[in-house]
Enzyme design. Structure first.
Site, mmCIF file in Angstrom:
data_model
loop_
_atom_site.group_PDB
_atom_site.id
_atom_site.type_symbol
_atom_site.label_atom_id
_atom_site.label_comp_id
_atom_site.label_asym_id
_atom_site.label_seq_id
_atom_site.Cartn_x
_atom_site.Cartn_y
_atom_site.Cartn_z
ATOM 1 N N VAL A 138 -43.517 19.983 -21.128
ATOM 2 C CA VAL A 138 -44.082 19.957 -22.476
ATOM 3 C C VAL A 138 -45.607 19.977 -22.404
ATOM 4 C CG1 VAL A 138 -44.195 18.665 -24.648
ATOM 5 C CG2 VAL A 138 -42.063 18.721 -23.344
ATOM 6 N N GLY A 139 -46.170 19.323 -21.394
ATOM 7 C CA GLY A 139 -47.620 19.314 -21.205
ATOM 8 C C GLY A 139 -48.192 20.708 -21.045
ATOM 9 N N GLU B 198 -51.593 13.447 -19.651
ATOM 10 C CA GLU B 198 -51.091 12.491 -18.652
ATOM 11 C C GLU B 198 -49.612 12.803 -18.462
ATOM 12 O OE1 GLU B 198 -52.995 10.460 -17.015
ATOM 13 O OE2 GLU B 198 -54.813 10.800 -18.183
ATOM 14 N N GLY C 180 -46.485 12.692 -21.340
ATOM 15 C CA GLY C 180 -45.087 13.102 -21.292
ATOM 16 C C GLY C 180 -44.822 13.973 -20.081
ATOM 17 N N SER C 181 -43.839 14.854 -20.205
ATOM 18 C CA SER C 181 -43.417 15.675 -19.068
ATOM 19 C C SER C 181 -44.384 16.829 -18.832
ATOM 20 C CB SER C 181 -42.017 16.237 -19.323
ATOM 21 O OG SER C 181 -42.074 17.247 -20.329
ATOM 22 N N CYS D 164 -43.823 7.241 -14.796
ATOM 23 C CA CYS D 164 -44.418 8.430 -14.174
ATOM 24 C C CYS D 164 -45.026 8.131 -12.806
ATOM 25 C CB CYS D 164 -45.477 9.031 -15.103
ATOM 26 S SG CYS D 164 -46.772 7.868 -15.593
#
Length: 485
Positions: A235-236, A253, A231-232, A287
């Site tokens: 948030v990562g 990732e 994800g982003s 991405c």
């Protein structure tokens, strides 16, 4: 294959049941606005039930002969092959993927299932020498136990399977939380395929829910040892922090701001084709997309003219139409955000060589040039159909611009001299980069992942074994040790 309504449940311990939360996630077709399904969210209590079911089921699964385990993935592959048309229709409906994109996603999903079949047999132990006489050192490679997987909306079926199938093949159990915008393709559809393939109950559990309901319960629960998040980077960062606080391993990732570099000796027509695909595949919601297209000033005019002309030919509209190149963005907020990025960039001095417009969730392509060096848009990931054209003078400047970003996921270099391309590629701070090709690639056995804010760790091939197994040293003393007291 089941309908959206049939799959609109939680899947915990082999049972399909509604969640017990106080509100519903509504699953919409982003192109038509049609309601596909309504799913009552899972609570923190149901997350606990899912993890406990996984924990109970995992021990017997780990002890199951890996030749037996891999039969599940052989059957799953056949199911995907047999139901490919239906699966493609679901991808088109739930996430607005074009027919081309759906076929691309399912092709890769099948490749990763083939790899999972082989992965079941890949973990190897070793016997290491010891400086102590009579000592035998065995190193075992064992499943970590239970893995939590959090998947994104852009390639939901593929990116859920990509972690779920290897984790299971290696003897683990899994709890999967799909993105709220793709709860079926990214969650319960994966469960249905594996259930039909004969995966024993409890080994894969799917919880459709939201942080507003469960907080960090998915991350802080004591059962999972590894969290695989796609994800982003925003948030990562949170996932990584919570995992570290709870002594869990995180595989991240994350987003990208990839550069496709066109050197002065490149085949311009070919570079244009690669750049258009790399920027606009799946509406730019990838991405690895070529967020920034860097072009040597000696070929800038020719490249720009041909690039804009090709982008003008892209068909925008209904993703169910096989002729469509660009369908809808995932939701209205995303469409508004992308449109705002273009307006802000133009207000800050960029030139709109092509100015896209929004019609509901469908946003037509924009191509921006003349960007000021300090333009905010250069440093962000644009998850939409917006291309940035950036001229440079020579390799040194190309490398400097390419590296001037907190991200480092993918990239590409176009040149007539392959080894020159490799030399430039080595200097780009990115986890993956491609010579004379696009930026959007994934293969089952290559190490996939990024540098800097684009993630931690790698997936695919041997990296899956590193991610989802652990090493255990067991020593045997043949004879008797001498102790100093």
């Amino acid at each position: 294959m089941s309908s959206f309504t049939d799959l609109a449940h939680q899947y915990i311990d082999g049972e399909w049941k509604p969640g017990s939360g106080s509100w519903d996630i509504i699953d919409f077709n982003p192109y038509t606005g049609e309601k596909l399904a309504s799913i009552t969210v899972a609570t923190a209590g149901e997350v606990d039930r899912a993890y406990r079911a996984a924990e109970r089921a995992q021990q017997a699964w780990a002890e199951t002969n890996p030749y037996t385990r891999r039969l599940v993935f052989e059957r799953a592959l056949r199911i995907v092959e047999d139901r490919e048309q239906e699966l493609g229709d679901m991808i088109v409906a739930e996430l607005g993927g074009t027919r081309l994109k759906a076929a691309f996603e399912l092709h890769l999903a099948k490749e990763f299932l083939r790899e999972a079949i082989h992965l079941a047999l890949r973990p190897e132990g070793s016997i290491l020498p010891s400086p102590v006489d009579g000592k035998e050192n065995r190193v075992y490679r064992l499943p970590v136990g239970v893995v939590g997987v959090i998947s994104p909306f852009n390639f939901p079926f593929l990116l859920s399977l990509k972690s779920v199938a290897p984790a299971l093949a290696l003897g683990n159990a899994v709890v999967l939380k799909p993105h709220q915008n793709t709860p079926i393709c990214g969650g319960t559809l994966v469960a249905k395929v594996l259930e039909d393939a004969g995966l024993p109950a409890g080994l894969l559990n799917v919880v459709v829910t939201d942080i507003a309901e469960i907080g960090d319960a998915l991350l802080t629960h004591p059962v999972p040892k590894v969290i695989s998040f796609t994800g982003s980077d925003k948030v990562g960062r949170h996932v990584a922090t919570v995992c570290a606080q709870n002594f869990k391993h995180a595989v991240l990732e994350l987003g990208g701001n990839s550069a496709l570099i066109v050197l002065d000796d490149a085949d311009v027509d070919y570079a244009v084709d690669a750049a258009v695909f790399s920027r606009f595949v799946h509406q730019g919601q990838v991405c690895m997309a070529a967020n920034r297209i860097l072009v040597d000033r000696t070929v800038e005019e020719e490249f720009t003219e041909k690039f804009v002309a090709k982008v003008r030919t892209l068909r925008v509209g209904d993703p169910a139409d096989p002729a469509t190149h660009i369908g809808p963005l995932i939701n209205f907020q995303q469409a508004e955000s992308v449109s705002a990025v273009v307006e802000q960039a133009v207000a800050a001095g960029a030139t709109a060589l092509l100015h896209g417009t929004a019609d509901g969730n469908v946003v037509s392509p924009s191509v921006l040039g003349g960007l000021p060096a300090d333009a905010a848009v250069l440093g962000q990931e644009i998850f939409g159909p917006v291309a940035l054209l950036i001229p440079f003078d020579g390799e040194e400047e190309a490398v400097r611009i390419a590296n001037d970003t907190p991200y480092g996921l993918s990239g590409a270099v176009h040149t007539a001299d392959t080894e020159r391309g490799v030399r430039v590629a080595k200097r780009i701070h990115t986890g993956m980069i491609h010579i004379n090709d696009g930026t959007v690639h994934d293969e089952p056995i290559v190490p996939f992942g990024g540098e800097k804010h684009s993630g931690i760790g790698r997936l695919n091939g041997d990296a899956m074994i590193e991610a989802f197994t652990t090493q255990k040293w067991i020593s045997i003393q043949h004879g008797r040790s001498r102790f100093p007291f």
